[in-house]
Design a protein around this motif. Structure first.
Motif, PDB file in Angstrom:
ATOM      1  N   ASP A 226      -3.212  -8.287  -1.073  1.00 12.26           N
ATOM      2  CA  ASP A 226      -1.984  -7.298  -0.641  1.00 12.26           C
ATOM      3  C   ASP A 226      -1.251  -8.034   0.254  1.00 12.26           C
ATOM      4  O   ASP A 226      -1.491  -9.038   0.602  1.00 12.26           O
ATOM      5  CB  ASP A 226      -2.633  -6.116   0.066  1.00 12.26           C
ATOM      6  CG  ASP A 226      -2.034  -4.688  -0.113  1.00 12.26           C
ATOM      7  OD1 ASP A 226      -0.670  -5.188  -0.275  1.00 12.26           O
ATOM      8  OD2 ASP A 226      -2.499  -3.903   0.304  1.00 12.26           O
ATOM      9  N   GLN A 262       4.889   2.620  -5.927  1.00 13.99           N
ATOM     10  CA  GLN A 262       4.772   2.483  -4.635  1.00 13.99           C
ATOM     11  C   GLN A 262       3.180   2.269  -4.397  1.00 13.99           C
ATOM     12  O   GLN A 262       2.499   3.029  -4.887  1.00 13.99           O
ATOM     13  CB  GLN A 262       5.205   3.504  -3.834  1.00 13.99           C
ATOM     14  CG  GLN A 262       5.153   3.164  -2.313  1.00 13.99           C
ATOM     15  CD  GLN A 262       5.607   4.263  -1.314  1.00 13.99           C
ATOM     16  OE1 GLN A 262       4.922   5.423  -1.555  1.00 13.99           O
ATOM     17  NE2 GLN A 262       6.790   4.122  -0.707  1.00 13.99           N
ATOM     18  N   ARG A 263       2.722   1.059  -3.651  1.00 15.83           N
ATOM     19  CA  ARG A 263       1.275   0.767  -3.525  1.00 15.83           C
ATOM     20  C   ARG A 263       0.745   1.412  -2.444  1.00 15.83           C
ATOM     21  O   ARG A 263       1.325   0.995  -1.051  1.00 15.83           O
ATOM     22  CB  ARG A 263       1.157  -0.825  -3.700  1.00 15.83           C
ATOM     23  CG  ARG A 263      -0.271  -1.190  -3.379  1.00 15.83           C
ATOM     24  CD  ARG A 263      -0.429  -2.416  -3.610  1.00 15.83           C
ATOM     25  NE  ARG A 263      -1.894  -3.049  -3.254  1.00 15.83           N
ATOM     26  CZ  ARG A 263      -2.443  -4.129  -3.561  1.00 15.83           C
ATOM     27  NH1 ARG A 263      -1.398  -5.179  -4.094  1.00 15.83           N
ATOM     28  NH2 ARG A 263      -3.632  -4.622  -3.056  1.00 15.83           N
ATOM     29  N   ARG A 264      -0.427   2.138  -2.264  1.00 11.17           N
ATOM     30  CA  ARG A 264      -1.159   2.472  -1.421  1.00 11.17           C
ATOM     31  C   ARG A 264      -2.414   2.108  -1.386  1.00 11.17           C
ATOM     32  O   ARG A 264      -3.226   2.641  -2.031  1.00 11.17           O
ATOM     33  CB  ARG A 264      -0.931   3.916  -0.760  1.00 11.17           C
ATOM     34  CG  ARG A 264       0.454   4.615  -0.361  1.00 11.17           C
ATOM     35  CD  ARG A 264       0.511   6.180  -0.256  1.00 11.17           C
ATOM     36  NE  ARG A 264       1.877   6.451  -0.651  1.00 11.17           N
ATOM     37  CZ  ARG A 264       1.981   7.823  -0.815  1.00 11.17           C
ATOM     38  NH1 ARG A 264       0.950   8.536  -0.871  1.00 11.17           N
ATOM     39  NH2 ARG A 264       3.109   8.012  -1.179  1.00 11.17           N
ATOM     40  N   GLY A 265      -2.937   1.070  -0.560  1.00 13.76           N
ATOM     41  CA  GLY A 265      -4.126   0.519  -0.793  1.00 13.76           C
ATOM     42  C   GLY A 265      -4.296   0.040  -2.338  1.00 13.76           C
ATOM     43  O   GLY A 265      -3.218  -0.774  -2.702  1.00 13.76           O
ATOM     44  N   ASP A 266      -5.319   0.384  -3.029  1.00 11.21           N
ATOM     45  CA  ASP A 266      -5.150   0.032  -4.512  1.00 11.21           C
ATOM     46  C   ASP A 266      -4.828   0.956  -5.354  1.00 11.21           C
ATOM     47  O   ASP A 266      -4.898   0.830  -6.597  1.00 11.21           O
ATOM     48  CB  ASP A 266      -6.805  -0.343  -4.775  1.00 11.21           C
ATOM     49  CG  ASP A 266      -7.124  -1.667  -4.138  1.00 11.21           C
ATOM     50  OD1 ASP A 266      -6.179  -2.489  -3.695  1.00 11.21           O
ATOM     51  OD2 ASP A 266      -8.244  -1.955  -4.072  1.00 11.21           O
ATOM     52  N   ASP A 267      -4.099   1.990  -4.952  1.00 12.36           N
ATOM     53  CA  ASP A 267      -3.596   3.238  -5.784  1.00 12.36           C
ATOM     54  C   ASP A 267      -2.063   2.977  -5.914  1.00 12.36           C
ATOM     55  O   ASP A 267      -1.427   2.443  -4.965  1.00 12.36           O
ATOM     56  CB  ASP A 267      -3.898   4.762  -5.243  1.00 12.36           C
ATOM     57  CG  ASP A 267      -5.269   4.940  -5.234  1.00 12.36           C
ATOM     58  OD1 ASP A 267      -5.999   4.383  -6.053  1.00 12.36           O
ATOM     59  OD2 ASP A 267      -5.687   5.828  -4.672  1.00 12.36           O
ATOM     60  N   LEU A 268      -1.429   3.301  -6.783  1.00  8.52           N
ATOM     61  CA  LEU A 268      -0.246   3.504  -7.121  1.00  8.52           C
ATOM     62  C   LEU A 268       0.250   4.664  -7.205  1.00  8.52           C
ATOM     63  O   LEU A 268      -0.369   5.645  -7.793  1.00  8.52           O
ATOM     64  CB  LEU A 268       0.335   2.631  -8.492  1.00  8.52           C
ATOM     65  CG  LEU A 268      -0.308   1.227  -8.594  1.00  8.52           C
ATOM     66  CD1 LEU A 268      -0.143   0.387  -9.923  1.00  8.52           C
ATOM     67  CD2 LEU A 268       0.578   0.408  -7.224  1.00  8.52           C
ATOM     68  N   HIS A 269       1.664   4.768  -6.639  1.00 13.93           N
ATOM     69  CA  HIS A 269       2.038   6.460  -6.884  1.00 13.93           C
ATOM     70  C   HIS A 269       3.627   6.255  -7.202  1.00 13.93           C
ATOM     71  O   HIS A 269       4.288   5.242  -6.980  1.00 13.93           O
ATOM     72  CB  HIS A 269       2.426   6.803  -5.359  1.00 13.93           C
ATOM     73  CG  HIS A 269       1.021   7.225  -4.777  1.00 13.93           C
ATOM     74  ND1 HIS A 269       0.358   8.419  -4.714  1.00 13.93           N
ATOM     75  CD2 HIS A 269       0.038   6.395  -4.093  1.00 13.93           C
ATOM     76  CE1 HIS A 269      -0.929   8.266  -4.038  1.00 13.93           C
ATOM     77  NE2 HIS A 269      -0.969   6.895  -3.621  1.00 13.93           N
TER      78      HIS A 269
END
Ligand SMILES: [Zn+2]
Ligand SMILES: [Zn+2]
Length: 381
Positions: A226, A262-269
Motif C-alpha cells: 500500500d 478508490q482503495r480503503r485498506g484492501d477493499d475497493l470502492h
C-alpha cells in the motif's frame, strides 16, 4: 511476528529514544557475556541487542512499527542469529558507553565504516499493488572503488604507519597542573586517529574508497503493498567510507490513483449511477474489475445508497492470503426533463401505486444514507 522488541527491552511502545537507550544500557550491563556467561543469559543478551538494533534506528523502528521485521530478511543488518556483530557498530559504542561511561575508542580508529541506508520512491498502479509485480529500478549509490578496492591508496602504493603516533592513533601528553602531573590522550593530529597515512590517495575516489555509481536493481513487489509500504533490500544502500559494508536500501511504495476504484485498506470502492427505472426493474451493469469485465447485479427495487459487494475482487492481503472486496455503491438518478408522453406514463404509474399524494415518512435528524447503507449490507451479505 515472533518477537515483541518493546517487551524485550521492557519499554512502552511510545517510549522516547532516550528511554529506549537507558533501558538497553541497563540490560546490557546486567546481561553482558563477560559479566554473566550463562548460555541462557547470552541468548537474552542477543535478544536485547536485536531489539535495540531495531528500536534505536528510526528507519528500522518504522518498518517494525508498521508490522514488518527489519531483521527477518537475509543479511538484514546482523540478523536475528547474529544480533551482536554484523551491523552492531551503533550498538557497540553504546555498550562501551554502558560500561565505561564513554564511547571513546581505544587504539586507532578504522577507516572502514558502515554506509548509510538509502531510500527510493517507487510508483506503481493499483493493479500492480493488488497482484504484486517485479520492477527494475535505477539507484544512485556509493559503491566500492574498484581501482583501490576501497583502501583509498593509489594502485601500487599502500597506507603507511603514522610516524607521529607509531600507529596507535592517539598521542599522549603529560601536563602539569596544580593537581600534579596529568596524562592526557588525544587523537593523533597527523593521521586523524587512523594510525596510518595514505601517502598517495587513489586518483579515482580521492582516497574515500568508494565512488558513486548508477545501478539497475530488480525488485520484487509482493501483492498487497500500500502507499507508504517500505521494502527493505539489505546491503543495497550506500557503501561506507573505506569500502565499509553497505547500508540497506528501502523502496517506498507510492500507489497512483485509479480512475474508477478508490482503495480503503484492501477493499475497493466505486459508485455506479443508474436510472430510476433500472433501479426499480433490476438490471445488470458491466464493470471492468481488476479481474476482467464482470456484471454487477442490480436487483429490482434497489435504493440509492445501497451497495453491491463483489467478494474477493479487491486487493490481495499482504499477509495471510485472500483478497478484499470490491464494493459498488449505487446511486439512483431521478429523471429530470420529462416529455408529455413520459409524464403521462409516470402519472399513470403513480395512480396505480396510490402514490399521487404521498404523505412521506418523517424521522428525526438526517438518517438517509447511513441507515440505508447499513440495511443494504445486512440485506445483501
Ligand atoms: Zn579508489
Ligand atoms: Zn598518527
Amino acid at each position: 511476528m515472533a518477537t515483541d522488541y518493546y517487551a524485550v527491552l521492557g519499554v512502552r511502545r511510545d517510549a522516547s529514544p532516550d528511554e529506549i537507550k537507558k533501558a538497553f544500557r541497563r540490560l546490557a550491563r546486567e546481561l553482558h557475556p563477560d559479566v554473566n556467561p550463562d548460555p541462557k543469559t547470552q541468548e537474552r543478551f542477543k535478544e536485547i541487542n536485536a531489539a535495540y538494533e531495531v528500536l534505536s534506528d528510526p528507519q528500522k523502528k518504522q518498518v517494525y512499527d508498521l508490522g514488518g521485521d527489519p531483521l527477518s530478511q537475509a543479511g538484514g543488518g546482523g540478523g536475528a542469529g547474529g544480533g551482536f556483530g554484523g551491523a552492531g557498530f551503533g550498538n557497540f559504542s553504546d555498550i562501551m558507553d554502558a560500561f565505561f561511561g564513554t564511547s571513546q575508542q581505544r587504539g586507532p580508529r578504522s577507516r572502514t565504516r558502515r554506509g548509510q541506508d538509502a531510500m527510493i520512491r517507487l510508483e506503481i498502479d493499483l493493479n500492480e499493488a493488488a497482484f504484486g509485480t517485479t520492477k527494475e529500478i535505477q539507484v544512485d549509490t556509493a559503491i566500492v572503488c574498484a581501482t583501490c578496492n576501497g583502501e583509498g591508496a593509489a594502485p601500487g602504493t599502500s597506507p603507511q604507519t603514522c610516524d607521529m603516533c607509531r600507529g596507535r592513533g592517539e598521542v599522549s601528553q603529560v601536563t602539569r597542573s596544580f593537581l600534579g602531573q596529568v596524562m592526557t590522550s588525544r587523537p593523533c593530529p597527523q593521521c586523524q586517529g587512523f594510525g596510518t597515512i595514505v601517502p598517495t590517495p587513489c586518483p579515482e575516489c580521492a582516497g574515500d574508497g568508494r565512488i558513486r555509481s548508477r545501478r539497475t536493481l530488480t525488485v520484487k513487489i509482493p501483492a498487497g503493498v500500500d502507499n507508504g509500504t517500505r521494502i527493505q533490500l539489505a546491503g543495497e544502500g550506500e557503501v561506507g567510507p573505506g569500502g565499509g559494508p553497505a547500508g540497506d536500501l528501502y523502496v517506498e511504495i507510492h500507489e497512483t490513483a485509479h480512475s474508477v476504484f478508490q482503495r480503503r485498506g484492501d477493499d475497493l470502492h466505486c459508485t455506479v449511477t443508474i436510472p430510476m427505472t433500472a433501479a426499480a426493474l433490476g438490471t445488470k451493469v458491466p464493470l471492468d474489475t481488476l479481474d476482467g469485465t464482470e456484471d454487477v447485479d442490480i436487483r429490482p427495487g434497489t435504493q440509492s445508497g445501497q451497495s453491491v459487494p463483489l467478494h474477493g475482487r479487491g486487493v490481495t492481503h499482504l499477509r495471510g492470503g485472500g483478497r478484499g472486496d470490491l464494493i459498488v455503491h449505487v446511486e439512483v438518478q431521478t429523471p429530470g426533463k420529462l416529455d408529455a408522453e413520459q409524464e403521462r406514463l409516470l402519472r399513470e404509474l403513480a395512480k396505480l401505486r396510490n402514490e399521487e399524494r404521498p404523505t412521506g415518512q418523517f424521522q428525526p435528524g438526517q438518517q438517509g444514507l447511513f441507515s440505508r447503507l447499513k440495511d443494504a449490507f445486512n440485506g445483501r451479505s
